[in-house]
Scaffold this active site. Structure first.
Site, PDB file in Angstrom:
ATOM      1  N   LYS A   1       0.818  -1.214   0.000  1.00 31.35           N
ATOM      2  CA  LYS A   1       0.000   0.000   0.000  1.00 31.35           C
ATOM      3  C   LYS A   1       0.858   1.273   0.000  1.00 31.35           C
ATOM      4  O   LYS A   1       0.609   2.198  -0.768  1.00 31.35           O
ATOM      5  CB  LYS A   1      -0.890  -0.044   1.243  1.00 31.35           C
ATOM      6  CG  LYS A   1      -2.016   0.909   1.284  1.00 31.35           C
ATOM      7  CD  LYS A   1      -3.070   0.396   2.275  1.00 31.35           C
ATOM      8  CE  LYS A   1      -2.489   0.042   3.640  1.00 31.35           C
ATOM      9  NZ  LYS A   1      -2.296   1.204   4.497  1.00 31.35           N
TER      10      LYS A   1
ATOM     11  N   ARG B   1      -8.845   3.885  10.024  1.00 30.25           N
ATOM     12  CA  ARG B   1      -8.566   2.510  10.418  1.00 30.25           C
ATOM     13  C   ARG B   1      -9.816   1.792  10.918  1.00 30.25           C
ATOM     14  O   ARG B   1      -9.807   0.582  11.099  1.00 30.25           O
ATOM     15  CB  ARG B   1      -7.526   2.482  11.542  1.00 30.25           C
ATOM     16  CG  ARG B   1      -6.120   2.627  11.059  1.00 30.25           C
ATOM     17  CD  ARG B   1      -5.144   2.287  12.171  1.00 30.25           C
ATOM     18  NE  ARG B   1      -3.781   2.607  11.786  1.00 30.25           N
ATOM     19  CZ  ARG B   1      -3.043   1.897  10.964  1.00 30.25           C
ATOM     20  NH1 ARG B   1      -3.526   0.792  10.434  1.00 30.25           N
ATOM     21  NH2 ARG B   1      -1.824   2.272  10.669  1.00 30.25           N
TER      22      ARG B   1
ATOM     23  N   ARG C   1      11.541 -11.103   3.171  1.00 30.62           N
ATOM     24  CA  ARG C   1      12.301  -9.899   2.829  1.00 30.62           C
ATOM     25  C   ARG C   1      13.638  -9.839   3.573  1.00 30.62           C
ATOM     26  O   ARG C   1      13.712 -10.022   4.781  1.00 30.62           O
ATOM     27  CB  ARG C   1      11.490  -8.649   3.164  1.00 30.62           C
ATOM     28  CG  ARG C   1      12.248  -7.370   2.819  1.00 30.62           C
ATOM     29  CD  ARG C   1      11.335  -6.207   2.632  1.00 30.62           C
ATOM     30  NE  ARG C   1      10.346  -6.068   3.695  1.00 30.62           N
ATOM     31  CZ  ARG C   1       9.320  -5.224   3.623  1.00 30.62           C
ATOM     32  NH1 ARG C   1       9.154  -4.481   2.565  1.00 30.62           N
ATOM     33  NH2 ARG C   1       8.479  -5.149   4.626  1.00 30.62           N
TER      34      ARG C   1
ATOM     35  N   ARG D   1      14.188  -7.110   9.142  1.00 29.53           N
ATOM     36  CA  ARG D   1      13.556  -6.234  10.128  1.00 29.53           C
ATOM     37  C   ARG D   1      12.769  -7.085  11.113  1.00 29.53           C
ATOM     38  O   ARG D   1      12.195  -8.096  10.742  1.00 29.53           O
ATOM     39  CB  ARG D   1      12.596  -5.266   9.440  1.00 29.53           C
ATOM     40  CG  ARG D   1      13.266  -4.287   8.533  1.00 29.53           C
ATOM     41  CD  ARG D   1      12.271  -3.251   8.078  1.00 29.53           C
ATOM     42  NE  ARG D   1      10.922  -3.816   7.984  1.00 29.53           N
ATOM     43  CZ  ARG D   1       9.907  -3.190   7.429  1.00 29.53           C
ATOM     44  NH1 ARG D   1      10.083  -2.003   6.916  1.00 29.53           N
ATOM     45  NH2 ARG D   1       8.724  -3.741   7.375  1.00 29.53           N
TER      46      ARG D   1
ATOM     47  N   ARG E   1       0.286  -8.056  13.810  1.00 30.11           N
ATOM     48  CA  ARG E   1      -0.104  -6.829  13.111  1.00 30.11           C
ATOM     49  C   ARG E   1      -1.281  -7.098  12.184  1.00 30.11           C
ATOM     50  O   ARG E   1      -2.202  -6.299  12.082  1.00 30.11           O
ATOM     51  CB  ARG E   1       1.071  -6.296  12.286  1.00 30.11           C
ATOM     52  CG  ARG E   1       2.128  -5.602  13.098  1.00 30.11           C
ATOM     53  CD  ARG E   1       3.317  -5.208  12.225  1.00 30.11           C
ATOM     54  NE  ARG E   1       2.953  -4.292  11.153  1.00 30.11           N
ATOM     55  CZ  ARG E   1       3.626  -4.158  10.010  1.00 30.11           C
ATOM     56  NH1 ARG E   1       4.690  -4.898   9.786  1.00 30.11           N
ATOM     57  NH2 ARG E   1       3.242  -3.307   9.106  1.00 30.11           N
TER      58      ARG E   1
END
Ligand code: ZN
Length: 260
Positions: free
Chosen positions: A13, A78, A117, A151, A162
């Site tokens: 996004k 949200r 990643r 990360r 999340r």
């Protein structure tokens, strides 16, 4: 051009928001960026950080001169109360939202995208073990370093948390914008450039009809994954070819990732 982007963490996004902002020359209003800037400036908003990003901070940005031509909201609203408040304030300004773009992605794909990643610790190049591997395993293509980092955000556990938080809070927004007939669903499994092209065609069809005529239906027929499990705006859903009766729709997040 006044649009909202809806999508799970890791759905790309933010990346698309930046591309759209450059392409259509309207600012990206990202609550993440607002928050970081406020913390750095140590201003009033920074002090209210514990309350999360408020509508006031967003409204300030919507009123800024550079938002006159429009805006791309990323990370806000949200939840339903925020969406309602946003609608109210935008109607005061006589500038209602035009579209809510819903980023649709299969959960397995999303998980690989996020957990796979890897970032070069020396030059910052970003790779993905599944989709964009380094040419030589464990060695950065750009600088030859073997110093890779992931990360902490990207750890599967953190990520699921999340994602869950996102689902609980934001999934009702899909229905909210669908009811307003502003929801457009875009499959975002393709690479960044292809997704960008698809999104632009949706925007051009709805907001700038004279540029290009592509209906949201055309866009969706190109995607083969409707029969598999997909994430619609972050929700883990079981997409079905046959529509379920409305009565069974109330339970949980199970709903059809439908074209509106
Ligand atoms: Zn490197």
């Amino acid at each position: 051009m006044r649009i909202v982007l809806l999508g799970a963490p890791g759905s790309g996004k933010g990346t698309q928001a930046k591309l759209l902002s450059a392409h259509y020359r309207v600012p990206q209003i990202s609550t993440g960026d607002i928050l970081r800037a406020a913390v750095e400036a140590d201003n009033e908003l920074g002090k209210r950080v514990s309350d999360g990003i408020g509508i006031d901070a967003v409204t300030d940005n919507l009123r800024a001169p550079d938002s006159r031509r429009g805006f791309i909201l990323d990370g806000f609203p949200r939840n339903i109360p925020q969406a309602q408040e946003l609608d109210t304030r935008l109607s005061w300004m006589d500038r209602p939202l035009q579209l809510a773009l819903n980023f649709c992605i299969e959960p397995e794909h999303l998980l690989k995208r996020v957990t796979g990643r890897i970032t070069c610790g020396d030059c910052g190049a970003i790779f993905n073990r599944y989709f964009i591997p380094t040419e030589k395993r464990g060695v950065c293509d750009q600088c030859g370093s073997a110093n890779f980092t992931r990360r902490s955000d990207d750890q599967a556990k953190t990520f699921s948390k999340r994602l869950d938080a996102y689902l609980v809070e934001s999934e009702p927004l899909i229905d909210y914008f669908r009811a307003q007939q502003k929801l457009r669903t875009v499959q975002v499994e393709d690479d960044t450039a292809q997704v960008f092209e698809t999104i632009c065609s949706v925007i051009d069809a709805d907001i700038r009809p004279f540029d290009k005529k592509v209906s949201a239906g055309d866009v969706m027929t190109r995607s083969p994954s409707l029969t598999s499990r997909v994430i619609s705006g972050g929700a883990v859903e079981r997409a079905k070819v046959k529509k379920k009766p409305a009565a069974s729709k109330a339970k949980g997040w199970e709903s059809v990732c439908s074209v509106v």
